[in-house]
Scaffold this motif. Structure first.
Motif, mmCIF file in Angstrom:
data_model
loop_
_atom_site.group_PDB
_atom_site.id
_atom_site.type_symbol
_atom_site.label_atom_id
_atom_site.label_comp_id
_atom_site.label_asym_id
_atom_site.label_seq_id
_atom_site.Cartn_x
_atom_site.Cartn_y
_atom_site.Cartn_z
ATOM 1 N N ARG B 54 123.063 71.373 -7.123
ATOM 2 C CA ARG B 54 123.071 69.951 -7.504
ATOM 3 C C ARG B 54 121.756 69.288 -7.100
ATOM 4 O O ARG B 54 121.206 68.452 -7.807
ATOM 5 C CB ARG B 54 124.251 69.264 -6.814
ATOM 6 C CG ARG B 54 124.411 67.790 -7.110
ATOM 7 C CD ARG B 54 125.684 67.290 -6.451
ATOM 8 N NE ARG B 54 125.865 65.865 -6.638
ATOM 9 C CZ ARG B 54 125.420 64.954 -5.798
ATOM 10 N NH1 ARG B 54 124.752 65.313 -4.703
ATOM 11 N NH2 ARG B 54 125.647 63.673 -6.044
ATOM 12 N N ALA B 84 125.499 68.277 -16.544
ATOM 13 C CA ALA B 84 126.020 66.916 -16.700
ATOM 14 C C ALA B 84 127.131 66.656 -15.675
ATOM 15 O O ALA B 84 127.192 65.583 -15.064
ATOM 16 C CB ALA B 84 126.549 66.718 -18.116
ATOM 17 N N ALA B 85 127.985 67.642 -15.458
ATOM 18 C CA ALA B 85 129.073 67.471 -14.485
ATOM 19 C C ALA B 85 128.505 67.201 -13.096
ATOM 20 O O ALA B 85 128.995 66.317 -12.367
ATOM 21 C CB ALA B 85 129.958 68.717 -14.471
ATOM 22 N N ARG B 87 125.541 65.983 -12.380
ATOM 23 C CA ARG B 87 124.832 64.685 -12.356
ATOM 24 C C ARG B 87 125.809 63.545 -12.102
ATOM 25 O O ARG B 87 125.471 62.571 -11.451
ATOM 26 C CB ARG B 87 124.128 64.451 -13.700
ATOM 27 C CG ARG B 87 122.766 65.074 -13.736
ATOM 28 C CD ARG B 87 121.813 64.331 -14.674
ATOM 29 N NE ARG B 87 120.652 65.200 -14.871
ATOM 30 C CZ ARG B 87 120.452 65.919 -15.972
ATOM 31 N NH1 ARG B 87 121.303 65.858 -16.971
ATOM 32 N NH2 ARG B 87 119.390 66.684 -16.069
ATOM 33 N N HIS B 88 127.007 63.663 -12.641
ATOM 34 C CA HIS B 88 127.982 62.584 -12.483
ATOM 35 C C HIS B 88 128.802 62.728 -11.217
ATOM 36 O O HIS B 88 129.752 61.994 -11.002
ATOM 37 C CB HIS B 88 128.922 62.541 -13.706
ATOM 38 C CG HIS B 88 128.228 62.174 -14.960
ATOM 39 N ND1 HIS B 88 128.204 62.970 -16.074
ATOM 40 C CD2 HIS B 88 127.476 61.085 -15.273
ATOM 41 C CE1 HIS B 88 127.468 62.393 -17.023
ATOM 42 N NE2 HIS B 88 127.024 61.244 -16.552
ATOM 43 N N SER B 89 128.458 63.683 -10.393
ATOM 44 C CA SER B 89 129.300 63.951 -9.218
ATOM 45 C C SER B 89 128.743 63.287 -7.962
ATOM 46 O O SER B 89 127.589 62.875 -7.917
ATOM 47 C CB SER B 89 129.375 65.464 -8.990
ATOM 48 O OG SER B 89 128.116 65.935 -8.545
ATOM 49 N N THR B 90 129.595 63.214 -6.959
ATOM 50 C CA THR B 90 129.147 62.856 -5.616
ATOM 51 C C THR B 90 129.187 64.150 -4.804
ATOM 52 O O THR B 90 129.724 65.161 -5.264
ATOM 53 C CB THR B 90 130.090 61.828 -4.966
ATOM 54 O OG1 THR B 90 131.384 62.468 -4.827
ATOM 55 C CG2 THR B 90 130.223 60.573 -5.817
ATOM 56 N N GLU B 101 134.635 72.095 -14.926
ATOM 57 C CA GLU B 101 133.771 72.293 -16.096
ATOM 58 C C GLU B 101 133.727 73.768 -16.516
ATOM 59 O O GLU B 101 133.669 74.092 -17.709
ATOM 60 C CB GLU B 101 132.356 71.798 -15.758
ATOM 61 C CG GLU B 101 131.325 72.000 -16.846
ATOM 62 C CD GLU B 101 131.587 71.141 -18.084
ATOM 63 O OE1 GLU B 101 132.200 70.072 -17.952
ATOM 64 O OE2 GLU B 101 131.188 71.583 -19.198
#
Lengths: 94, 501
Positions: B54, B84-85, B87-90, B101
């Motif tokens: 990440r 993308a998954a 990028r949208h994660s914490t 995903e």
């Protein structure tokens, strides 16, 4: 005067034990999360494999092949569909 | 090569989980260069790996992690979806989001139980077809002649793909012999299904990957993703673009497969074309992809040699007495065999005496029509035969015995039968343009326009009636510049081995 360092050491040990316990708990949670995912993936994968190995799936294979061939004829014509089928059989046999 | 040991596998958990744990441990040193705690259990290790991917700007880290988790080489859409998954994660939910995903990719993976080895800064050669099959015509001849030489000189890692094309894997000992020991009698039995299923996935990193064949359709997208995301340098041997530029001469499915292959070509680093003519075709394609904002591959011509393949000693009793005309090549319209048969019939009718041998197999849709013509001529008493399943050594003996060979193909990537005939001092009648024209320029050939039957008739008549002309062509062959399979293998290696772009 000596009791104060002892007390600090004891509290430090206690904090470290607590930290180790939390780490272990966290690791167990992460393991459990991964195990759940693996179980789902494995079971769904096995379910597919089991379907493919059932007698009914195997004995209906010619029907599926015939349907696939029919669709191929519609798409590319009879001679090309036959050529594709022959090429597939050859590839399977090496 | 495999560094997978039993210690990697915990006996008290199921094979899918233990293989997953092993793959994560194999990926860890590459994703956590600061040091990975390999004693930790799989869950926490995965979290470390996910956070490393990440935080990384390198696609190769995520690509490697996807392979480790799913046992599959992802396609571009899988890598983008995973990116993308993340990028949208914490930090807290990154692992869960990535697993979610990748669940669909994993559940269709054929490799959930397969371990994995990662190799860095190596030379990896994809020999999928040659390792798995005994077929040995054009492309396979090139791969086997070249890789038998590379095996000792450069010790590359040879890989095939798993059955459904989900990942590269090690090849077994018998498969290796099929690739590097083709010229000798291969001892032993081919690997069984279980043995092949146990071979580990091979993941190249920062390596030179050579795709030595035109891949199966189902491999193309994963191979393209290797080129796009894995950080490896991908080289291709460019054989020809016939399925596109002469689509009318090949079956539809060949064209469809080639279109998929072109997706790999446009993302590859380098195409090593087997002739100048092929280099021009691929260069044209490479230029066309600039419209997509891509630079396209660098195309280099590394011409094949005019040499004979390594083979066991030749037997002497395969050729007929008298003048022999040889026509080698698979039976398909592009090879123009009907024109050769037509020319031969005219010449027989003129009273010339000679034997004609066709060597090569082909699809039943082409051979049945051709065989009918041959049978008709045989019934008329003509000395013509089609030989199928001929070994290399028998074929070499036929070349030696032939007065000349005929190869008026409408289009070729190179024209190995022309080269092999010349290497055995047998003159050739061949096509005046393209790659065979390139070979012919150095002497020993009569060139013809393959679309003009009369041109083929005239050339064959000349060599059947004028022995001096045949001898003259043989003298030209003796003065041709020599280029061997050793030289080709060396030249190819100079572009691939240790030559990362």
């Amino acid at each position: 005067m000596q009791s104060e360092p002892n007390e600090l050491e004891r509290r430090l040990e206690e904090a470290e034990r607590e930290n180790a316990a939390l780490r272990a708990e966290n690791a167990a949670l992460l393991d459990s999360q991964l195990a759940s995912w693996t179980t789902i993936v494995r079971d769904e994968s096995s379910a597919l494999t089991q379907v493919y190995s059932t007698l009914s799936w195997r004995i209906t294979k010619p029907l599926r092949d015939a349907r696939a061939f029919q669709l191929a004829v519609r798409r590319v014509g009879l001679s090309s569909a036959l050529a594709i089928a022959v090429a597939r059989v050859r590839r399977r046999r090496g | 090569m495999s560094d997978v040991t039993k210690a990697d596998i915990d006996s008290d958990i199921d094979p899918v989980s233990s293989a997953l744990a092993q793959r994560l441990r194999a990926a860890a040193p590459h994703l956590l260069p600061g040091g990975a705690d390999l004693d930790t259990s799989a869950g926490p290790l995965l979290k470390h790996l996910v956070l490393a991917a990440r935080g990384s700007r390198r696609d190769e880290d995520l690509w490697l992690l996807i392979v480790a988790i799913t046992g599959r080489f992802p396609e571009a859409e899988h890598v983008r979806g995973a990116r993308a998954a993340l990028r949208h994660s914490t930090e807290a939910d990154a692992t869960l989001l990535l697993l979610s995903e990748l669940a669909d990719l994993a559940r269709h993976s054929e490799n959930l139980r397969r371990p994995m080895v990662v190799i860095e800064e190596a030379t990896v050669v994809d020999v999928d077809f040659c390792a798995r099959h005994d077929h040995n015509t054009g492309i396979q001849r090139v791969v086997r002649q070249t890789m038998s030489r590379w095996a000792d000189a450069y010790a590359p890692t040879f890989v095939a793909w798993t059955d459904f094309g989900h990942a590269m894997r090690e090849i077994g000992p018998y498969e290796r012999k099929r690739v590097v020991d083709w010229g000798t009698k291969i001892e032993g039995e081919p690997e069984g299904k279980d043995e092949l299923a146990a071979l580990p996935i091979v993941v190249p990193l920062r390596s030179n990957v050579l795709v030595s064949e035109v891949p199966r359709t189902e491999l193309c997208l994963a191979q393209t993703a290797i080129s796009e995301f894995s950080g490896n340098t991908v080289h291709l041997i460019g054989y020809d673009a016939i399925p596109i530029v002469s689509a009318d001469t090949v079956p539809h499915h060949e064209t469809e497969r080639f279109v998929r292959y072109l997706n790999l070509v446009k993302h590859a680093t380098r195409v090593l074309a087997i002739s100048d003519a092929v280099a021009e075709e691929f260069s044209g394609f490479a230029m066309s992809v600039t419209a997509q904002g891509l630079s396209g591959p660098k195309v280099v011509s590394v011409p094949l040699p005019v040499d004979i393949p390594d083979a066991r000693p030749a037997s002497d009793d395969v050729a007929p007495a008298g003048r022999l005309v040889l026509c080698v090549g698979s039976h398909e319209p592009r090879k123009n065999h009907h024109a050769v048969l037509f020319a031969a019939e005219l010449l027989w009718n003129e009273g010339l005496q000679f034997s004609l041998r066709f060597v090569g197999g082909g699809s039943i849709w082409y051979t049945r029509i051709f065989d009918k013509q041959v049978k008709r001529l045989q019934k008329a008493g003509r000395d013509v035969q089609v030989l199928r399943g001929v070994s290399d050594e028998e074929m070499l003996a036929l070349y030696r015995e032939a007065t000349f060979s005929v190869f008026p193909s409408l289009q070729e990537g190179f024209g190995l039968p022309v080269a092999e005939s010349l290497a055995l001092n047998t003159p050739v009648i061949t096509t005046s343009y393209g790659s065979t024209g390139e070979i012919a320029r150095d002497g020993g050939c009569l060139t013809v326009d393959p679309r003009d039957d009369e041109s083929i008739v005239t050339a064959m008549r000349e060599l059947l009636t004028n022995q001096e002309r045949v001898q003259e062509l043989q003298r030209e062959i003796a003065h041709r510049p020599r280029r061997s399979w050793d030289a080709y293998a060396h030249d190819l290696a100079s572009h691939v081995v240790g030559g990362r772009a």
